[in-house]
Scaffold this active site. Structure first.
Site, PDB file in Angstrom:
ATOM      1  N   LYS A  16      31.449  43.060  32.427  1.00 54.58           N
ATOM      2  CA  LYS A  16      30.369  44.043  32.462  1.00 54.58           C
ATOM      3  C   LYS A  16      30.911  45.454  32.691  1.00 54.58           C
ATOM      4  CE  LYS A  16      26.973  40.843  34.509  1.00 54.58           C
ATOM      5  NZ  LYS A  16      26.234  40.523  33.277  1.00 54.58           N
ATOM      6  N   SER A  17      32.230  45.576  32.885  1.00 52.25           N
ATOM      7  CA  SER A  17      32.797  46.886  33.226  1.00 52.25           C
ATOM      8  C   SER A  17      32.541  47.958  32.160  1.00 52.25           C
ATOM      9  CB  SER A  17      34.292  46.750  33.514  1.00 52.25           C
ATOM     10  OG  SER A  17      34.469  46.006  34.695  1.00 52.25           O
ATOM     11  N   LYS A  66      46.065  40.730  38.206  1.00 52.85           N
ATOM     12  CA  LYS A  66      46.103  41.689  39.323  1.00 52.85           C
ATOM     13  C   LYS A  66      47.452  41.698  40.051  1.00 52.85           C
ATOM     14  CE  LYS A  66      41.129  41.662  40.131  1.00 52.85           C
ATOM     15  NZ  LYS A  66      40.039  41.543  41.110  1.00 52.85           N
ATOM     16  N   ASP A 102      38.620  46.606  45.230  1.00 52.00           N
ATOM     17  CA  ASP A 102      37.748  45.441  45.458  1.00 52.00           C
ATOM     18  C   ASP A 102      37.192  45.417  46.884  1.00 52.00           C
ATOM     19  OD1 ASP A 102      37.894  44.312  42.901  1.00 52.00           O
ATOM     20  OD2 ASP A 102      39.770  43.278  43.371  1.00 52.00           O
ATOM     21  N   GLY A 130      43.738  35.267  46.128  1.00 47.76           N
ATOM     22  CA  GLY A 130      43.758  36.705  45.875  1.00 47.76           C
ATOM     23  C   GLY A 130      42.460  37.396  46.251  1.00 47.76           C
ATOM     24  N   ALA A 131      41.332  36.737  46.017  1.00 47.06           N
ATOM     25  CA  ALA A 131      40.033  37.365  46.296  1.00 47.06           C
ATOM     26  C   ALA A 131      39.872  37.627  47.792  1.00 47.06           C
ATOM     27  CB  ALA A 131      38.905  36.486  45.775  1.00 47.06           C
TER      28      ALA A 131
HETATM   29  P1  ATR Z   1      41.433  33.847  43.734  1.00 46.54           P
HETATM   30  O1  ATR Z   1      42.519  34.749  43.308  1.00 46.54           O
HETATM   31  O2  ATR Z   1      40.155  33.994  42.951  1.00 46.54           O
HETATM   32  O3  ATR Z   1      41.172  33.879  45.202  1.00 46.54           O
HETATM   33  P2  ATR Z   1      43.060  31.448  43.889  1.00 46.54           P
HETATM   34  O4  ATR Z   1      44.232  32.218  44.362  1.00 46.54           O
HETATM   35  O5  ATR Z   1      43.251  30.382  42.874  1.00 46.54           O
HETATM   36  O6  ATR Z   1      41.931  32.385  43.295  1.00 46.54           O
HETATM   37  O7  ATR Z   1      42.351  30.836  45.165  1.00 46.54           O
HETATM   38  C1  ATR Z   1      41.228  30.048  45.042  1.00 46.54           C
HETATM   39  C2  ATR Z   1      40.642  29.829  46.429  1.00 46.54           C
HETATM   40  O8  ATR Z   1      39.438  29.060  46.307  1.00 46.54           O
HETATM   41  C3  ATR Z   1      41.546  29.057  47.357  1.00 46.54           C
HETATM   42  O9  ATR Z   1      41.294  29.500  48.674  1.00 46.54           O
HETATM   43  C4  ATR Z   1      41.060  27.614  47.148  1.00 46.54           C
HETATM   44  O10 ATR Z   1      41.328  26.749  48.223  1.00 46.54           O
HETATM   45  P3  ATR Z   1      42.759  25.993  48.338  1.00 46.54           P
HETATM   46  O11 ATR Z   1      43.715  27.005  48.863  1.00 46.54           O
HETATM   47  O12 ATR Z   1      42.513  24.881  49.285  1.00 46.54           O
HETATM   48  O13 ATR Z   1      43.092  25.537  46.947  1.00 46.54           O
HETATM   49  C5  ATR Z   1      39.570  27.854  47.055  1.00 46.54           C
HETATM   50  N1  ATR Z   1      38.829  26.794  46.346  1.00 46.54           N
HETATM   51  C6  ATR Z   1      38.871  26.506  45.029  1.00 46.54           C
HETATM   52  N2  ATR Z   1      37.992  25.512  44.739  1.00 46.54           N
HETATM   53  C7  ATR Z   1      37.375  25.182  45.903  1.00 46.54           C
HETATM   54  C8  ATR Z   1      36.347  24.237  46.268  1.00 46.54           C
HETATM   55  N3  ATR Z   1      35.789  23.436  45.350  1.00 46.54           N
HETATM   56  N4  ATR Z   1      35.946  24.216  47.556  1.00 46.54           N
HETATM   57  C9  ATR Z   1      36.502  25.018  48.472  1.00 46.54           C
HETATM   58  N5  ATR Z   1      37.474  25.924  48.198  1.00 46.54           N
HETATM   59  C10 ATR Z   1      37.901  26.011  46.921  1.00 46.54           C
END
Ligand code: ATR
Length: 273
Positions: A16-17, A66, A102, A130-131
């Protein structure tokens, strides 16, 4: 000459940016264009350098680039260093500067749009990817009473905390797994996990939501499973991340143009669409 900007990612079609920045440009009478660029997964740096060489003035960077953007930038702001990730690139005679908007975007949405004063509040941040990393420093700058980091994989939350404290110094940051949350109460719970993208809610113990609390999902697009679960568990309010998206864009726009665009009409327009 009209100044050129772009968002770069893979995928990018859903972004949407372009719509948001076109609205900011209209509202502030800035002469610029803003496009979406799909970079191949192994072609991020090339695509950035090509855009800059063609006269581009700046870029937003989204998933999955990122971290690469952080590595590519010659200099980074303190908040981008804390995030170890860059979502905004600025091209100038001094090379490529990286920043991360962010976290300030999230804080702006929480404080200005949702009217929440974060000082003295108990905040629970879910996720350790990362988020989550990207919003830690701006959240702590609001001086909450407590910031608790909880993740499905508890050790990842603990090492993120340790790494952060080693860099930033003493701060009210705790970390652990979801099961260790039992008995705790929070005024604000922020979902920074990728669970919503799999149409799931993080498995949280009951009773976490204090009276008047807000459940905030950084994902946008209506009610997520996390928001629905929060409603069922007694959170007074739920919000998705559309406001954060608009606010981080406004902060990038400000970095590039030195002008702060109004965000409320743009957010209202997106919500109406
Ligand atoms: P981002 O950069 O969007 O944060 P990421 O680095 O892949 O993406 O991290 C995803 C995060 O969502 C992690 O904290 C992950 O938990 P794990 O470290 O245990 O993998 C979390 N996550 C992903 N799917 C999940 C789920 N179904 N329930 C709870 N946490 C989830």
């Amino acid at each position: 000459m009209t100044d050129r900007y772009a968002v770069i990612g893979n995928p990018i079609a859903h972004s949407k940016s372009p719509q948001i920045h076109a609205a900011f440009a209209r509202l502030t009478f800035q002469d610029l264009t803003y496009e979406a660029i799909l970079a191949p997964l192994d072609g991020f740096e090339r695509a950035v350098r090509d855009f800059a060489a063609a006269g581009g003035r700046g870029m937003n960077v989204t998933v999955p680039f990122k971290l690469e953007a952080h590595a590519l930038a010659g200099t980074c702001s303190p908040r981008a260093e804390a995030a170890q990730a860059v979502n905004t690139l600025i091209f100038s005679g001094n090379g490529i500067q990286g920043d991360n908007t962010d976290g300030v975007g999230l804080v702006a949405d929480l404080t200005r749009n949702l009217g929440l004063d974060l000082a003295g509040k108990r905040i629970l941040l879910l996720g350790a990817g990362g988020a989550a990393r990207g919003v830690l420093l701006p959240l702590l700058e609001q001086q909450p009473a407590q910031l608790h980091l909880a993740n499905r994989t508890a050790d990842k939350a603990r090492s993120l905390r340790d790494e952060f404290v080693a860099r930033a110094g003493a701060c009210p940051l705790e970390a652990g797994g979801f099961d260790e949350l039992a008995g705790g109460q929070f005024d604000l719970v922020i979902n920074a996990t990728a669970a919503s993208l799999a149409d799931e809610a993080p498995p949280l113990p009951a009773g976490l939501y204090a009276p008047g609390s807000l459940a905030y999902d950084m994902v946008y697009g209506g009610e997520t499973p996390f928001m629905a679960a929060a409603r069922a568990q007694g959170a007074a309010r739920q919000a998705d991340g559309l406001g954060m998206l608009v606010e981080q864009a406004a902060e990038s726009f400000f970095l590039w143009r030195g002008v702060r665009p109004p965000t409320a009409p743009v957010l209202a327009q997106l919500r109406g669409a």
